[in-house]
Design a protein around this motif. Structure first.
Motif, PDB file in Angstrom:
ATOM      1  N   LEU A  12       0.018  29.586  27.680  1.00  0.00           N
ATOM      2  CA  LEU A  12      -1.387  29.939  26.555  1.00  0.00           C
ATOM      3  C   LEU A  12      -1.912  29.033  26.180  1.00  0.00           C
ATOM      4  N   SER A  13      -1.429  28.266  25.172  1.00  0.00           N
ATOM      5  CA  SER A  13      -2.023  27.467  24.467  1.00  0.00           C
ATOM      6  C   SER A  13      -2.460  26.091  25.425  1.00  0.00           C
ATOM      7  N   PRO A  14      -1.313  25.694  25.403  1.00  0.00           N
ATOM      8  CA  PRO A  14      -1.616  24.339  26.261  1.00  0.00           C
ATOM      9  C   PRO A  14      -3.232  24.626  27.448  1.00  0.00           C
ATOM     10  N   HIS A  15      -3.332  25.934  28.179  1.00  0.00           N
ATOM     11  CA  HIS A  15      -3.619  26.506  28.972  1.00  0.00           C
ATOM     12  C   HIS A  15      -5.476  26.150  28.666  1.00  0.00           C
ATOM     13  N   ILE A  16      -5.636  27.079  27.043  1.00  0.00           N
ATOM     14  CA  ILE A  16      -6.527  26.762  26.830  1.00  0.00           C
ATOM     15  C   ILE A  16      -6.908  25.360  26.280  1.00  0.00           C
ATOM     16  N   VAL A  17      -6.178  24.711  25.965  1.00  0.00           N
ATOM     17  CA  VAL A  17      -6.693  22.958  25.681  1.00  0.00           C
ATOM     18  C   VAL A  17      -7.178  22.380  27.115  1.00  0.00           C
ATOM     19  N   LEU A  18      -6.766  22.305  27.715  1.00  0.00           N
ATOM     20  CA  LEU A  18      -7.030  22.040  28.956  1.00  0.00           C
ATOM     21  C   LEU A  18      -7.960  22.102  29.336  1.00  0.00           C
ATOM     22  N   GLN A 187     -14.532  34.636  21.866  1.00  0.00           N
ATOM     23  CA  GLN A 187     -15.080  34.379  22.195  1.00  0.00           C
ATOM     24  C   GLN A 187     -15.525  32.896  22.807  1.00  0.00           C
ATOM     25  N   ARG A 188     -14.651  32.392  22.265  1.00  0.00           N
ATOM     26  CA  ARG A 188     -14.610  30.833  23.353  1.00  0.00           C
ATOM     27  C   ARG A 188     -14.379  30.822  24.582  1.00  0.00           C
ATOM     28  N   PRO A 189     -15.586  29.974  25.095  1.00  0.00           N
ATOM     29  CA  PRO A 189     -15.619  30.421  26.873  1.00  0.00           C
ATOM     30  C   PRO A 189     -13.907  29.689  27.018  1.00  0.00           C
ATOM     31  N   ALA A 190     -13.372  28.823  26.757  1.00  0.00           N
ATOM     32  CA  ALA A 190     -12.301  28.058  27.183  1.00  0.00           C
ATOM     33  C   ALA A 190     -11.019  28.993  27.529  1.00  0.00           C
ATOM     34  N   VAL A 191     -11.574  29.923  26.023  1.00  0.00           N
ATOM     35  CA  VAL A 191      -9.654  31.391  26.154  1.00  0.00           C
ATOM     36  C   VAL A 191     -10.389  31.750  27.303  1.00  0.00           C
ATOM     37  N   GLN A 192     -11.606  32.654  27.229  1.00  0.00           N
ATOM     38  CA  GLN A 192     -12.385  33.298  28.226  1.00  0.00           C
ATOM     39  C   GLN A 192     -11.545  32.869  29.490  1.00  0.00           C
ATOM     40  N   ALA A 193     -11.601  31.654  30.164  1.00  0.00           N
ATOM     41  CA  ALA A 193     -11.403  31.406  31.272  1.00  0.00           C
ATOM     42  C   ALA A 193     -10.147  31.239  31.593  1.00  0.00           C
ATOM     43  N   ALA A 194      -9.467  30.560  30.110  1.00  0.00           N
ATOM     44  CA  ALA A 194      -7.805  30.768  30.757  1.00  0.00           C
ATOM     45  C   ALA A 194      -7.147  31.963  30.292  1.00  0.00           C
ATOM     46  N   MET A 195      -7.278  33.732  29.532  1.00  0.00           N
ATOM     47  CA  MET A 195      -6.788  34.540  30.257  1.00  0.00           C
ATOM     48  C   MET A 195      -7.388  35.622  31.745  1.00  0.00           C
TER      49      MET A 195
END
Length: 204
Positions: A12-18, A187-195
């Motif tokens: 999930l970590s590199p997924h968020i970074v991507l 709350q970060r959009p990238a985190v929400q999208a990755a999840m």
């Protein structure tokens, strides 16, 4: 690029970074126990290590180990807000955080998922608690993120690890600063999208 992942795992970590970087990439889920990809391939043919994350680059090369992948992604994109310039003290501090998260915090959670005895799990909970105590101290100066006021690749990794607290029965209320950090990052959009992409639902 293609990221091989397992939902909610350290990938999930590199997924968020991507997603923070706005990259176009493919996702392929991996059954870690069976070592089979979602498309039916042998995951060990991608990486003999047999665990996620694995990132296949456009040139076909495969990178493994999350802390290496996230630094490569940030450096390749020139994203100094996610990873300071190599050779600087700030970059060394980032590596310091990443190594602590990998060697001490991440590994401490392992027995809570895999240990067969309650005694082993209790010992792991004690070790996790001691590591969370240290992280709580990091945030004692009022910083929002590990490196200060700005989100970095280390925060993507810490968020991923902290997300394992609930399923392993660890109450983050004992570490309010760490809990607040997790809420901020969620709350970060990238985190929400990755999840959402990993079928994990809305981030807490």
């Amino acid at each position: 690029m293609k990221l091989y992942y397992s939902p909610g795992a350290c990938s999930l970590s590199p997924h968020i970074v991507l997603r923070e970087l706005g990259h176009d990439f493919e996702l392929e889920k991996v059954d870690i126990r069976a070592k089979v990809t979602e498309s039916g391939g042998d995951f060990r043919a991608i990486t003999p290590k047999g665990y996620v994350p694995a990132l296949q680059l456009a040139n076909g090369e495969v990178l493994t180990e999350g802390v290496a992948i996230v630094q490569h992604l940030a450096d390749a994109a020139g994203a100094r807000h996610l990873a300071p310039e190599p050779g600087t003290l700030a970059r060394t501090r980032l590596v310091e955080h990443l190594n602590f998260l990998s060697a001490e915090v991440h590994k401490s959670f392992g027995p809570l998922f895999h240990a067969s005895s309650e005694e082993a799990k209790e010992a792991a909970r004690t070790k996790v608690a001691s590591r969370l105590d240290l992280l709580e101290q990091v945030f004692a100066d009022g910083r929002d993120f590990l490196m200060g006021e700005g989100f970095s690749v280390a925060d993507a990794y810490l968020f991923t690890i902290v997300s394992w607290a609930q399923p392993t029965g660890i109450d983050l209320a004992k570490w309010p600063r760490v809990a607040a950090f997790a809420e901020r990052v969620a709350q970060r959009p990238a985190v929400q999208a990755a999840m959402a992409a990993e079928g994990l639902g809305k981030a807490a």
